[in-house]
Design a protein around this motif. Sequence first.
Motif, PDB file in Angstrom:
ATOM      1  N   GLY A   4      49.600  12.161 -94.209  1.00  0.00           N
ATOM      2  CA  GLY A   4      50.560  12.231 -95.291  1.00  0.00           C
ATOM      3  C   GLY A   4      51.609  11.156 -95.143  1.00  0.00           C
ATOM      4  O   GLY A   4      51.602  10.391 -94.196  1.00  0.00           O
ATOM      5  N   VAL A   5      52.506  11.115 -96.083  1.00  0.00           N
ATOM      6  CA  VAL A   5      53.568  10.126 -96.045  1.00  0.00           C
ATOM      7  C   VAL A   5      54.914  10.813 -95.841  1.00  0.00           C
ATOM      8  O   VAL A   5      55.943  10.260 -96.145  1.00  0.00           O
ATOM      9  CB  VAL A   5      53.568   9.262 -97.332  1.00  0.00           C
ATOM     10  CG1 VAL A   5      52.348   8.390 -97.381  1.00  0.00           C
ATOM     11  CG2 VAL A   5      53.692  10.120 -98.565  1.00  0.00           C
ATOM     12  N   GLY A   6      54.917  12.021 -95.308  1.00  0.00           N
ATOM     13  CA  GLY A   6      56.139  12.745 -95.014  1.00  0.00           C
ATOM     14  C   GLY A   6      56.680  12.324 -93.665  1.00  0.00           C
ATOM     15  O   GLY A   6      56.287  11.295 -93.116  1.00  0.00           O
ATOM     16  N   PRO A   7      57.569  13.131 -93.085  1.00  0.00           N
ATOM     17  CA  PRO A   7      58.141  12.775 -91.792  1.00  0.00           C
ATOM     18  C   PRO A   7      57.120  12.849 -90.662  1.00  0.00           C
ATOM     19  O   PRO A   7      57.348  12.315 -89.587  1.00  0.00           O
ATOM     20  CB  PRO A   7      59.256  13.798 -91.590  1.00  0.00           C
ATOM     21  CG  PRO A   7      58.874  14.946 -92.459  1.00  0.00           C
ATOM     22  CD  PRO A   7      58.112  14.370 -93.615  1.00  0.00           C
ATOM     23  N   ALA A   8      55.997  13.501 -90.905  1.00  0.00           N
ATOM     24  CA  ALA A   8      54.933  13.631 -89.900  1.00  0.00           C
ATOM     25  C   ALA A   8      53.698  14.146 -90.633  1.00  0.00           C
ATOM     26  O   ALA A   8      53.791  14.599 -91.773  1.00  0.00           O
ATOM     27  CB  ALA A   8      55.353  14.628 -88.816  1.00  0.00           C
ATOM     28  N   ALA A  45      51.475  24.766 -84.457  1.00  0.00           N
ATOM     29  CA  ALA A  45      51.162  23.371 -84.763  1.00  0.00           C
ATOM     30  C   ALA A  45      51.603  22.479 -83.604  1.00  0.00           C
ATOM     31  O   ALA A  45      52.325  22.910 -82.696  1.00  0.00           O
ATOM     32  CB  ALA A  45      51.861  22.952 -86.048  1.00  0.00           C
ATOM     33  N   HIS A  46      51.189  21.267 -83.643  1.00  0.00           N
ATOM     34  CA  HIS A  46      51.566  20.284 -82.641  1.00  0.00           C
ATOM     35  C   HIS A  46      53.082  20.137 -82.632  1.00  0.00           C
ATOM     36  O   HIS A  46      53.712  20.023 -83.673  1.00  0.00           O
ATOM     37  CB  HIS A  46      50.875  18.957 -82.980  1.00  0.00           C
ATOM     38  CG  HIS A  46      50.991  17.941 -81.908  1.00  0.00           C
ATOM     39  ND1 HIS A  46      52.096  17.159 -81.758  1.00  0.00           N
ATOM     40  CD2 HIS A  46      50.129  17.589 -80.933  1.00  0.00           C
ATOM     41  CE1 HIS A  46      51.926  16.353 -80.728  1.00  0.00           C
ATOM     42  NE2 HIS A  46      50.729  16.589 -80.215  1.00  0.00           N
ATOM     43  N   ARG A  47      53.703  20.117 -81.464  1.00  0.00           N
ATOM     44  CA  ARG A  47      55.164  20.068 -81.359  1.00  0.00           C
ATOM     45  C   ARG A  47      55.784  18.883 -82.098  1.00  0.00           C
ATOM     46  O   ARG A  47      56.789  19.009 -82.760  1.00  0.00           O
ATOM     47  CB  ARG A  47      55.594  20.014 -79.883  1.00  0.00           C
ATOM     48  CG  ARG A  47      55.442  21.323 -79.200  1.00  0.00           C
ATOM     49  CD  ARG A  47      56.564  22.202 -79.663  1.00  0.00           C
ATOM     50  NE  ARG A  47      56.532  23.440 -78.921  1.00  0.00           N
ATOM     51  CZ  ARG A  47      57.011  24.551 -79.371  1.00  0.00           C
ATOM     52  NH1 ARG A  47      57.547  24.609 -80.567  1.00  0.00           N
ATOM     53  NH2 ARG A  47      56.975  25.634 -78.655  1.00  0.00           N
ATOM     54  N   ARG A  48      55.197  17.720 -81.998  1.00  0.00           N
ATOM     55  CA  ARG A  48      55.749  16.536 -82.646  1.00  0.00           C
ATOM     56  C   ARG A  48      55.790  16.723 -84.158  1.00  0.00           C
ATOM     57  O   ARG A  48      56.745  16.370 -84.824  1.00  0.00           O
ATOM     58  CB  ARG A  48      54.897  15.315 -82.293  1.00  0.00           C
ATOM     59  CG  ARG A  48      55.382  14.021 -82.909  1.00  0.00           C
ATOM     60  CD  ARG A  48      54.489  12.861 -82.508  1.00  0.00           C
ATOM     61  NE  ARG A  48      53.091  13.064 -82.836  1.00  0.00           N
ATOM     62  CZ  ARG A  48      52.566  12.855 -84.050  1.00  0.00           C
ATOM     63  NH1 ARG A  48      53.314  12.447 -85.029  1.00  0.00           N
ATOM     64  NH2 ARG A  48      51.282  13.067 -84.269  1.00  0.00           N
ATOM     65  N   VAL A  49      54.756  17.305 -84.708  1.00  0.00           N
ATOM     66  CA  VAL A  49      54.693  17.555 -86.142  1.00  0.00           C
ATOM     67  C   VAL A  49      55.763  18.560 -86.542  1.00  0.00           C
ATOM     68  O   VAL A  49      56.518  18.355 -87.482  1.00  0.00           O
ATOM     69  CB  VAL A  49      53.292  18.057 -86.550  1.00  0.00           C
ATOM     70  CG1 VAL A  49      53.277  18.479 -88.003  1.00  0.00           C
ATOM     71  CG2 VAL A  49      52.270  16.979 -86.289  1.00  0.00           C
ATOM     72  N   GLY A  50      55.840  19.664 -85.812  1.00  0.00           N
ATOM     73  CA  GLY A  50      56.799  20.708 -86.133  1.00  0.00           C
ATOM     74  C   GLY A  50      58.227  20.229 -86.092  1.00  0.00           C
ATOM     75  O   GLY A  50      59.024  20.528 -86.976  1.00  0.00           O
ATOM     76  N   ALA A  52      59.527  17.284 -86.572  1.00  0.00           N
ATOM     77  CA  ALA A  52      59.893  16.403 -87.688  1.00  0.00           C
ATOM     78  C   ALA A  52      60.149  17.201 -88.957  1.00  0.00           C
ATOM     79  O   ALA A  52      61.146  16.988 -89.657  1.00  0.00           O
ATOM     80  CB  ALA A  52      58.797  15.360 -87.918  1.00  0.00           C
ATOM     81  N   TRP A  53      59.262  18.148 -89.287  1.00  0.00           N
ATOM     82  CA  TRP A  53      59.437  18.946 -90.504  1.00  0.00           C
ATOM     83  C   TRP A  53      60.647  19.868 -90.380  1.00  0.00           C
ATOM     84  O   TRP A  53      61.399  20.053 -91.339  1.00  0.00           O
ATOM     85  CB  TRP A  53      58.178  19.764 -90.798  1.00  0.00           C
ATOM     86  CG  TRP A  53      57.036  18.936 -91.295  1.00  0.00           C
ATOM     87  CD1 TRP A  53      55.904  18.598 -90.597  1.00  0.00           C
ATOM     88  CD2 TRP A  53      56.904  18.323 -92.577  1.00  0.00           C
ATOM     89  NE1 TRP A  53      55.079  17.817 -91.370  1.00  0.00           N
ATOM     90  CE2 TRP A  53      55.671  17.638 -92.594  1.00  0.00           C
ATOM     91  CE3 TRP A  53      57.706  18.283 -93.703  1.00  0.00           C
ATOM     92  CZ2 TRP A  53      55.224  16.925 -93.693  1.00  0.00           C
ATOM     93  CZ3 TRP A  53      57.259  17.573 -94.815  1.00  0.00           C
ATOM     94  CH2 TRP A  53      56.038  16.903 -94.796  1.00  0.00           C
ATOM     95  N   VAL A  54      60.866  20.457 -89.208  1.00  0.00           N
ATOM     96  CA  VAL A  54      62.014  21.341 -89.002  1.00  0.00           C
ATOM     97  C   VAL A  54      63.312  20.551 -89.135  1.00  0.00           C
ATOM     98  O   VAL A  54      64.282  21.017 -89.735  1.00  0.00           O
ATOM     99  CB  VAL A  54      61.912  22.062 -87.636  1.00  0.00           C
ATOM    100  CG1 VAL A  54      63.203  22.795 -87.304  1.00  0.00           C
ATOM    101  CG2 VAL A  54      60.739  23.033 -87.640  1.00  0.00           C
ATOM    102  N   ALA A  55      63.347  19.316 -88.609  1.00  0.00           N
ATOM    103  CA  ALA A  55      64.545  18.481 -88.720  1.00  0.00           C
ATOM    104  C   ALA A  55      64.845  18.149 -90.188  1.00  0.00           C
ATOM    105  O   ALA A  55      66.015  18.170 -90.608  1.00  0.00           O
ATOM    106  CB  ALA A  55      64.374  17.200 -87.910  1.00  0.00           C
TER     107      ALA A  55
END
Length: 183
Positions: A4-8, A45-50, A52-55
Amino acid sequence: MHRGVGPAPAPHITLMRPLASPDYLRNGRFQRYQMAISPKAFEAAHRRVGKAWVALAAALRDPAVVTRLCARLGLDMPRDWTTHARLQLDRAGARIRPHTDGENGGLLTFQLYFPLNRENYETGTRFFEKTPKGFVPARNMPFRSNFAYAFRIGTESWHGADAPLGRLSEGRLSLVMRLRAGT
């Protein structure tokens, strides 16, 4: 993970919860999936992905951002308020009937788009006017990278997606935040 083109990258659809409403079933398959955006929701989910979306969700929940959204829409900022943010994935073939978001006492809806690829930018959210003969398209929000819109929830905030989501190969990903009065 979906690209995707989101934060992650977006979490895979298997980590999301299908909306089990008859409005979101087509040929026996769920068409709309959601995942709350919170640290707990992203544990699977993968920590790095989570992170970014949580931030991103935390930034949108910032009182200064919420105050500005309310002012822009002519809403009085409630003294006590809460937001609910989620990732939403509409599968290819989904058709979202006109609705108002008013079922849970919300004040405003904010949606930020993250196309999974560059096809079919015209498949954004469409706003409608309700007439005695049915719904008439009034305005379309384009489904473009990092495009956002917000609206006041009310009896006349009819919106949906009657555009050709069937032409999307991967679906439609967005972040949706709803503001409600109270805690």
